[in-house]
Design a protein around this motif. Structure first.
Motif, PDB file in Angstrom:
ATOM      1  N   HIS A  41      70.620  39.291  34.805  1.00 12.36           N
ATOM      2  CA  HIS A  41      69.413  39.899  34.245  1.00 12.36           C
ATOM      3  C   HIS A  41      68.148  39.068  34.443  1.00 12.36           C
ATOM      4  O   HIS A  41      67.040  39.602  34.363  1.00 12.36           O
ATOM      5  CB  HIS A  41      69.622  40.137  32.749  1.00 12.36           C
ATOM      6  N   ASP A 223      66.540  31.249  20.695  1.00 10.11           N
ATOM      7  CA  ASP A 223      65.499  31.945  19.945  1.00 10.11           C
ATOM      8  C   ASP A 223      65.619  33.453  20.161  1.00 10.11           C
ATOM      9  O   ASP A 223      65.533  34.240  19.215  1.00 10.11           O
ATOM     10  CB  ASP A 223      64.113  31.491  20.390  1.00 10.11           C
ATOM     11  N   ALA A 224      65.792  33.859  21.411  1.00 13.23           N
ATOM     12  CA  ALA A 224      65.776  35.273  21.763  1.00 13.23           C
ATOM     13  C   ALA A 224      66.932  36.050  21.150  1.00 13.23           C
ATOM     14  O   ALA A 224      66.796  37.235  20.837  1.00 13.23           O
ATOM     15  CB  ALA A 224      65.788  35.432  23.283  1.00 13.23           C
ATOM     16  N   VAL A 225      68.080  35.388  20.971  1.00 12.86           N
ATOM     17  CA  VAL A 225      69.243  36.104  20.428  1.00 12.86           C
ATOM     18  C   VAL A 225      69.493  35.781  18.956  1.00 12.86           C
ATOM     19  O   VAL A 225      70.530  36.118  18.401  1.00 12.86           O
ATOM     20  CB  VAL A 225      70.515  35.830  21.262  1.00 12.86           C
ATOM     21  N   ARG A 237      60.250  36.823  20.002  1.00 12.18           N
ATOM     22  CA  ARG A 237      60.805  38.080  19.525  1.00 12.18           C
ATOM     23  C   ARG A 237      62.322  37.941  19.576  1.00 12.18           C
ATOM     24  O   ARG A 237      62.885  37.631  20.619  1.00 12.18           O
ATOM     25  CB  ARG A 237      60.367  39.264  20.388  1.00 12.18           C
ATOM     26  N   GLU A 238      62.974  38.170  18.443  1.00 14.29           N
ATOM     27  CA  GLU A 238      64.424  38.071  18.396  1.00 14.29           C
ATOM     28  C   GLU A 238      65.042  39.414  18.791  1.00 14.29           C
ATOM     29  O   GLU A 238      64.803  40.430  18.149  1.00 14.29           O
ATOM     30  CB  GLU A 238      64.892  37.668  16.989  1.00 14.29           C
ATOM     31  N   TYR A 239      65.834  39.397  19.848  1.00 11.01           N
ATOM     32  CA  TYR A 239      66.453  40.618  20.367  1.00 11.01           C
ATOM     33  C   TYR A 239      67.857  40.836  19.803  1.00 11.01           C
ATOM     34  O   TYR A 239      68.499  41.848  20.111  1.00 11.01           O
ATOM     35  CB  TYR A 239      66.488  40.579  21.894  1.00 11.01           C
ATOM     36  N   ALA A 240      68.335  39.912  19.015  1.00 10.51           N
ATOM     37  CA  ALA A 240      69.634  40.037  18.352  1.00 10.51           C
ATOM     38  C   ALA A 240      69.616  39.139  17.124  1.00 10.51           C
ATOM     39  O   ALA A 240      68.705  38.327  16.946  1.00 10.51           O
ATOM     40  CB  ALA A 240      70.768  39.645  19.299  1.00 10.51           C
ATOM     41  N   ASP A 241      70.624  39.281  16.281  1.00 10.19           N
ATOM     42  CA  ASP A 241      70.750  38.447  15.083  1.00 10.19           C
ATOM     43  C   ASP A 241      72.126  37.784  15.099  1.00 10.19           C
ATOM     44  O   ASP A 241      73.011  38.141  14.316  1.00 10.19           O
ATOM     45  CB  ASP A 241      70.557  39.290  13.825  1.00 10.19           C
TER      46      ASP A 241
END
Length: 277
Positions: A41, A223-225, A237-241
């Protein structure tokens, strides 16, 4: 899983050629499994010195060492087939002289097999970038907020808020470009300044806490996930928790162990000829 059916290796030169084109997708990666998951990706994976904070618990990126960067660079390279892999040069490995910078860059390239190195600095590091590029090693620059300078600057300070600072940032960007870098990260810089620098350069800019007008964007994967356990930066921006997912999994596992629900019959081995009850 892959968005691109053919695994064509993305080179630093290909990244340079994306200036003004489709946005360049960049993420950090520090381990083999994460590299495997991100590779289909991302256009570029950065083995960032942020690994010192994210995986090793240091307070700043100054805890990163050459050995640390090489170890994680090797792991990421094992997991990549198509993304361009860049490894950060840690603090103390290039600032002393152009000769030191070149020797460090060569070591990283030789021992990891990565495609490029990244170092922080603008006009003050242009001769280091030029020496490395002259030797045939691609370099990604890094201007604006420079985490390796956090102690010298007394903290993480957003850049470009004054006219003088804006001029200095542009000079840094142009120096990095002139020295031969194939791209430059702009971090922690006010939006109009980052956008203006992007318009003025002929090489791609990669933003982090900068501008949507940059030629690409990068985030720390943790950070992203949503795996960051301390303060999450404003620009993320968090795309998952995954924090909640990991904590929930650990809680349920602990409950099963304490109640002797795990392991079950299907998770253990029996002598030959004896089936599980």
């Amino acid at each position: 899983m892959a968005e691109h059916p053919a695994e064509v290796q993305i080179t630093p030169e290909a990244i340079r050629g994306r200036k003004g084109g489709a946005p360049i997708v960049c993420l950090t990666a520090y381990t083999y499994p994460i590299a495997r998951l991100l590779d289909p990706h991302a256009d570029l994976l950065l083995v960032g010195d942020s690994v010192a904070m994210v995986l090793h618990g240091h307070a700043t990126t100054l805890g990163a060492t050459m050995e640390m960067m090489i170890m994680h660079g090797q792991a990421v390279m094992r997991g990549c087939r198509r993304a361009c892999v860049v490894v950060d040069m840690p603090a103390g490995s290039y600032e002393h002289s152009a000769g030191q910078a070149l020797a460090s860059a060569r070591r990283i390239m030789d021992e990891t097999g990565c495609h490029a190195v990244k170092l922080e600095g603008g006009t003050d590091m242009a001769d280091r970038i030029a020496a490395i590029v002259y030797a045939g090693i691609p370099v990604m620059g890094h201007i604006g907020l420079q985490p390796q300078s956090v102690e010298k600057e007394g903290g993480y300070k957003i850049k470009g808020r004054t006219q003088e600072d804006s001029k200095r940032l542009l000079a840094d960007a142009q120096a990095v470009e002139k020295a031969g870098a194939f791209s430059v990260v702009i971090e922690g810089t006010v939006e109009p300044v980052a956008a203006d620098i992007t318009r003025r350069l002929s090489i791609p800019t990669i933003g982090i806490g900068a501008s949507a007008q940059c030629d690409g964007q990068i985030l720390v994967i943790d950070d992203a996930v949503g795996l960051t356990v301390d303060r999450v930066p404003k620009f993320v921006r968090e795309y998952a928790d995954l924090r909640s997912a990991v904590a929930d999994a650990a809680q349920r596992y602990a409950a099963d162990v304490r109640a002797r629900r795990f392991p079950g019959p299907e998770h253990v081995f029996q002598p030959k000829g004896k089936s599980a009850p």
